[in-house]
Design a protein around this motif. Sequence first.
Motif, PDB file in Angstrom:
ATOM      1  N   PHE A   1       0.995  -1.125   0.143  1.00 40.37           N
ATOM      2  CA  PHE A   1      -0.079  -0.026   0.106  1.00 40.37           C
ATOM      3  C   PHE A   1       0.803   1.396  -0.008  1.00 40.37           C
ATOM      4  N   PHE A   2       2.038   1.363   0.811  1.00 40.29           N
ATOM      5  CA  PHE A   2       2.921   2.461   0.836  1.00 40.29           C
ATOM      6  C   PHE A   2       3.577   2.540  -0.533  1.00 40.29           C
ATOM      7  N   HIS A   3       4.055   1.534  -0.981  1.00 43.17           N
ATOM      8  CA  HIS A   3       5.081   1.587  -2.085  1.00 43.17           C
ATOM      9  C   HIS A   3       4.323   1.442  -3.449  1.00 43.17           C
ATOM     10  N   LYS A   4       3.241   1.150  -3.556  1.00 40.71           N
ATOM     11  CA  LYS A   4       2.542   0.856  -4.890  1.00 40.71           C
ATOM     12  C   LYS A   4       2.510   2.120  -5.410  1.00 40.71           C
ATOM     13  N   HIS A   5       2.709   2.224  -7.043  1.00 41.52           N
ATOM     14  CA  HIS A   5       2.844   3.446  -7.562  1.00 41.52           C
ATOM     15  C   HIS A   5       1.271   3.901  -7.692  1.00 41.52           C
ATOM     16  N   THR A   6       1.155   5.342  -7.523  1.00 37.85           N
ATOM     17  CA  THR A   6       0.035   5.913  -7.625  1.00 37.85           C
ATOM     18  C   THR A   6      -0.172   6.765  -8.758  1.00 37.85           C
ATOM     19  N   THR A   7       0.982   7.176  -9.424  1.00 34.67           N
ATOM     20  CA  THR A   7       0.659   8.183 -10.488  1.00 34.67           C
ATOM     21  C   THR A   7       0.259   7.264 -11.880  1.00 34.67           C
ATOM     22  N   ALA A   8      -0.328   8.057 -12.724  1.00 35.94           N
ATOM     23  CA  ALA A   8      -1.044   7.281 -13.866  1.00 35.94           C
ATOM     24  C   ALA A   8       0.087   6.886 -14.744  1.00 35.94           C
ATOM     25  N   GLY A   9      -0.207   5.942 -15.379  1.00 35.94           N
ATOM     26  CA  GLY A   9       0.630   5.576 -16.650  1.00 35.94           C
ATOM     27  C   GLY A   9       2.029   4.540 -16.075  1.00 35.94           C
ATOM     28  N   THR A  10       1.937   4.389 -14.776  1.00 37.54           N
ATOM     29  CA  THR A  10       3.093   3.514 -14.410  1.00 37.54           C
ATOM     30  C   THR A  10       2.581   2.016 -13.720  1.00 37.54           C
TER      31      THR A  10
END
Lengths: 217, 238
Positions: free
Chosen positions: A208-217
Amino acid sequence: METKPFAVVSAVPPYGHVICSEKWRNSSLVQSLKGGGVKILFENELGVADFNLPNKSSILYVSECDIIAGNSYKRKLVRYRNASSSFQELVLVEKTRLSEQYFQAVQTFVVFDLGLSLLPVSGQSEASQFISQIVHGEGRDNPFRRRSSCRLFDPLVLTLIQQVPGVGKVKALALLQNFSSIHQLCNATPTKLEAIVGQVGAQQIHSFFHKHTTAGT
Amino acid sequence: QTLPATSSASSTSVCILVDSRCISSGVELMTCLRQKHAATVHVCSLDNSYFIVSNRMAVERHSQSDLATPQNRKRLADRVKSLQGLFERVCLIVEKDRSKTGEASRPLQRTRYYDSTLAALVRTGIRLLWSDSAEESAGLLADLAHLEQRKGQGIAVPLEVKGQHREQALQLYLSLPSVSYAHALNMSHNFRSIAHVINSSIEAIQKGGCMSRTRAEEIYRFLRYSCDSFFVKAAKTS
């Protein structure tokens, strides 16, 4: 250009008093201020402002006539703003049936272009009511004043940790006992988390902490 | 020396966030914002009914009679104070009360409460704007958003987040102290992950969250704040 040096009075009137530009001497506004128990000091050198009030604010009055007659009031407003006194600058604008149609334009100019505070009044009697409220209200507690509250972070930290999916109050507290800050918790290895919340929980929290949140990744 | 054309600035669309509670009372205003002012309006759940027109400015809309009685003033004061904690600038649009159809509009009876409320609001640095109708209020909101955009404070990231994990991250950012929905959105779009925010410097938080230095400092301190073991024990037993 103005060559005469301005001897502008920038004194704060004493409590219960208003410093008033000489030109208002015989106005109904001043009459009703006196009726309301406000003491008036007349002054010739007040600069552009019409009134100085004891709470360190000054007032410029824009009348119905000013608005309808056209542009000279704008110059006055600019001079008022540029005087950059230590006073808080207010502008009272007469909003009547005649000046109503120009009101939004005046407001745009005063608030958006000049960044001053504007208050509409229907005429001199409302203006005097407003001024006497300021004069008499001086020293009273301002209900809108925000006191810098020293909030305790602890409960907020607990609430934030419970935003992690699968973590309720019990797990959150168990985590806090081992990792006292959010920063520590975020950077804990899954192995270390495992001892507290089990293997599945540990994976869940870590990702949860490390998963990417920005779009396109 | 040519100045950048202001017309081009005003023709670009502005972004406004609206609390879902504003909808019932503001259908006309929302329609007007979208159609007449071509604003991008996104409805979301803010902690109270207000509008966000930039990274630092919130706008409340009140009827004149809201300001005239002591009961309402208490509520207004609480709301204004909480907004001041989240935003650098707070505006109040004071709208004339709507008269019932067929009823002649009568001017507001200015009470002493009304005048002292106005004086106190101005004193606290709340910006007041005056409107006669929902349509005028929409115009003022759009003008404010444009002005903020020209000053480089407009919300520049998409107004929504997609996907469950991003939604959860947004909610987590919202539970940081003094973080508004606009800051949380900026953080959602400008940081790789939640861990990226947590391990960022004050400068990086300030930049990515589009917020003031003091706000970024508070977040930085909060993320590293060590909970008191006494608090943890007490919370466990309660």
